[in-house]
Design an enzyme around this catalytic site. Sequence first.
Site, PDB file in Angstrom:
ATOM      1  N   SER A   1       2.640   4.787   0.805  1.00 53.38           N
ATOM      2  CA  SER A   1       3.152   5.293   2.247  1.00 53.38           C
ATOM      3  C   SER A   1       2.255   5.818   2.988  1.00 53.38           C
ATOM      4  O   SER A   1       1.574   6.619   2.538  1.00 53.38           O
ATOM      5  CB  SER A   1       4.489   6.264   1.862  1.00 53.38           C
ATOM      6  OG  SER A   1       5.034   6.640   2.925  1.00 53.38           O
ATOM      7  N   GLY A   2       2.218   5.643   4.362  1.00 54.88           N
ATOM      8  CA  GLY A   2       1.056   6.232   5.199  1.00 54.88           C
ATOM      9  C   GLY A   2      -0.169   5.405   5.187  1.00 54.88           C
ATOM     10  O   GLY A   2      -1.017   6.170   6.104  1.00 54.88           O
TER      11      GLY A   2
ATOM     12  N   GLY B   1       0.987  -1.041  -0.116  1.00 58.38           N
ATOM     13  CA  GLY B   1       0.025  -0.014  -0.010  1.00 58.38           C
ATOM     14  C   GLY B   1       0.839   1.310   0.082  1.00 58.38           C
ATOM     15  O   GLY B   1       2.108   1.091   0.317  1.00 58.38           O
TER      16      GLY B   1
ATOM     17  N   SER C   1       5.705  -1.969  -2.084  1.00 59.82           N
ATOM     18  CA  SER C   1       5.902  -2.638  -3.103  1.00 59.82           C
ATOM     19  C   SER C   1       4.851  -2.422  -4.474  1.00 59.82           C
ATOM     20  O   SER C   1       3.759  -3.062  -4.489  1.00 59.82           O
ATOM     21  CB  SER C   1       5.594  -4.173  -2.556  1.00 59.82           C
ATOM     22  OG  SER C   1       4.462  -4.159  -1.695  1.00 59.82           O
TER      23      SER C   1
ATOM     24  N   GLY D   1      -0.794   2.689   6.340  1.00 58.27           N
ATOM     25  CA  GLY D   1      -0.951   1.984   7.740  1.00 58.27           C
ATOM     26  C   GLY D   1      -0.296   0.278   7.681  1.00 58.27           C
ATOM     27  O   GLY D   1      -0.575  -0.085   8.786  1.00 58.27           O
ATOM     28  N   LYS D   2       0.641   0.267   6.660  1.00 60.98           N
ATOM     29  CA  LYS D   2       1.350  -1.188   6.845  1.00 60.98           C
ATOM     30  C   LYS D   2       1.933  -1.566   8.127  1.00 60.98           C
ATOM     31  O   LYS D   2       1.876  -2.488   8.628  1.00 60.98           O
ATOM     32  CB  LYS D   2       1.890  -1.233   5.428  1.00 60.98           C
ATOM     33  CG  LYS D   2       1.442  -1.133   4.036  1.00 60.98           C
ATOM     34  CD  LYS D   2       2.509  -1.008   2.979  1.00 60.98           C
ATOM     35  CE  LYS D   2       3.615  -0.155   3.126  1.00 60.98           C
ATOM     36  NZ  LYS D   2       3.206   1.533   2.861  1.00 60.98           N
ATOM     37  N   THR D   3       2.827  -0.656   8.481  1.00 65.18           N
ATOM     38  CA  THR D   3       3.948  -0.976   9.728  1.00 65.18           C
ATOM     39  C   THR D   3       2.979  -0.791  10.997  1.00 65.18           C
ATOM     40  O   THR D   3       3.092  -1.723  11.597  1.00 65.18           O
ATOM     41  CB  THR D   3       4.710   0.333   9.749  1.00 65.18           C
ATOM     42  OG1 THR D   3       5.417   0.108   8.527  1.00 65.18           O
ATOM     43  CG2 THR D   3       5.764  -0.051  10.755  1.00 65.18           C
TER      44      THR D   3
HETATM   45  N1  LIG Z   1      -7.171   3.538  10.153  1.00 64.41           N
HETATM   46  C1  LIG Z   1      -5.864   3.642  10.391  1.00 64.41           C
HETATM   47  N2  LIG Z   1      -5.232   2.623  10.056  1.00 64.41           N
HETATM   48  C2  LIG Z   1      -3.851   2.532  10.164  1.00 64.41           C
HETATM   49  N3  LIG Z   1      -3.072   3.834  10.515  1.00 64.41           N
HETATM   50  C3  LIG Z   1      -3.674   4.993  10.662  1.00 64.41           C
HETATM   51  C4  LIG Z   1      -5.091   4.968  10.508  1.00 64.41           C
HETATM   52  N4  LIG Z   1      -5.656   6.222  10.937  1.00 64.41           N
HETATM   53  C5  LIG Z   1      -4.338   6.785  11.080  1.00 64.41           C
HETATM   54  N5  LIG Z   1      -3.310   6.099  10.885  1.00 64.41           N
HETATM   55  C6  LIG Z   1      -1.790   6.505  11.311  1.00 64.41           C
HETATM   56  O1  LIG Z   1      -1.277   6.578   9.771  1.00 64.41           O
HETATM   57  C7  LIG Z   1       0.165   6.248   9.896  1.00 64.41           C
HETATM   58  C8  LIG Z   1       0.394   4.973   9.084  1.00 64.41           C
HETATM   59  O2  LIG Z   1       1.841   5.083   9.207  1.00 64.41           O
HETATM   60  P1  LIG Z   1       2.542   3.663   8.817  1.00 64.41           P
HETATM   61  O3  LIG Z   1       3.866   4.098   9.024  1.00 64.41           O
HETATM   62  O4  LIG Z   1       1.812   2.185   9.417  1.00 64.41           O
HETATM   63  O5  LIG Z   1       2.131   3.582   7.084  1.00 64.41           O
HETATM   64  P2  LIG Z   1       3.086   2.736   6.253  1.00 64.41           P
HETATM   65  O6  LIG Z   1       2.072   2.177   5.211  1.00 64.41           O
HETATM   66  O7  LIG Z   1       3.856   1.773   6.950  1.00 64.41           O
HETATM   67  O8  LIG Z   1       4.137   3.646   5.452  1.00 64.41           O
HETATM   68  P3  LIG Z   1       5.527   3.730   4.779  1.00 64.41           P
HETATM   69  O9  LIG Z   1       5.230   3.066   3.260  1.00 64.41           O
HETATM   70  O10 LIG Z   1       5.838   4.989   4.634  1.00 64.41           O
HETATM   71  O11 LIG Z   1       6.311   2.874   5.753  1.00 64.41           O
HETATM   72  C9  LIG Z   1       0.371   5.994  11.562  1.00 64.41           C
HETATM   73  O12 LIG Z   1       0.840   7.182  11.955  1.00 64.41           O
HETATM   74  C10 LIG Z   1      -1.150   5.544  12.037  1.00 64.41           C
HETATM   75  O13 LIG Z   1      -1.381   5.865  13.499  1.00 64.41           O
HETATM   76 MG   LIG Z   2       6.163   1.372   6.827  1.00 64.70          MG
END
Ligand SMILES: Nc1ncnc2c1ncn2[C@@H]1O[C@H](COP(=O)(O)OP(=O)(O)OP(=O)(O)O)[C@@H](O)[C@H]1O
Ligand SMILES: [Mg+2]
Length: 199
Positions: A29-30, A27, A101, A32-34
Amino acid sequence: MTEHIYAHEHPESDRTRGGGFTLWFTGLSGSGKTTIAHLVGPALDDRGCIVEYLDGDTVRTHLSKGLGFSKEDRDTNIERIGWVASRLTRQGGAVICAAISPYEETRRKARELVEQYGQFVEVFVKASVNECARRDVKGLYEKAFAGEITGFTGVDDPYEEPAAPEIVVDTEQHDPEESAQLVLAKLEQLGLIPAAVKA
Ligand SMILES: Nc1ncnc2c1ncn2[C@@H]1O[C@H](COP(=O)(O)OP(=O)(O)OP(=O)(O)O)[C@@H](O)[C@H]1O
Ligand SMILES: [Mg+2]
């Protein structure tokens, strides 16, 4: 110089322990994967799985240190993650990968590697570019929209949505805990983990 490398497979390396699988979060960036991965991981620990994480940001500081964000480097990064995930799956691990990815073809290659030994469960962590930019946890969308970063997925670089993921979690509809529960329910349904023991 790869012509001088002989990649021997020793007989003992054929050993596989069974029960392994790879959970592959993809998905923007941001999206929510991590966040979701780190809620699912401890729950898998509790159910007796041997959990290992291959998170994009972490992998890029070790295994893929020095790689950039060209299509070639992104593909190399994902192929490395896929290869390690496949080896850990072979040894019975519950492998949690969380990397953008962005390319379907590269995710398919990772799937093929893993499926030699266990199931590949693709989780599409869905959130719109607007929502990810609103969250902008790392401040990168602001920079990408300002043109200070180029080749940013979802802004001026492609993200190919999975055509047939095992599960979609829409993080604009579900909070992280709900998303983690949906993933766990799917793993139960697939017979990969035992049902949670009710307190
Ligand atoms: N419903 C939700 N589900 C997941 N995360 C959420 C939600 N609402 C808000 N957030 C916030 O969104 C952010 C998601 O960031 P996260 O680091 O998990 O994204 P990521 O997909 O791992 O991004 P990256 O590819 O940059 O590593 C976190 O700060 C989380 O608290
Ligand atoms: Mg991440």
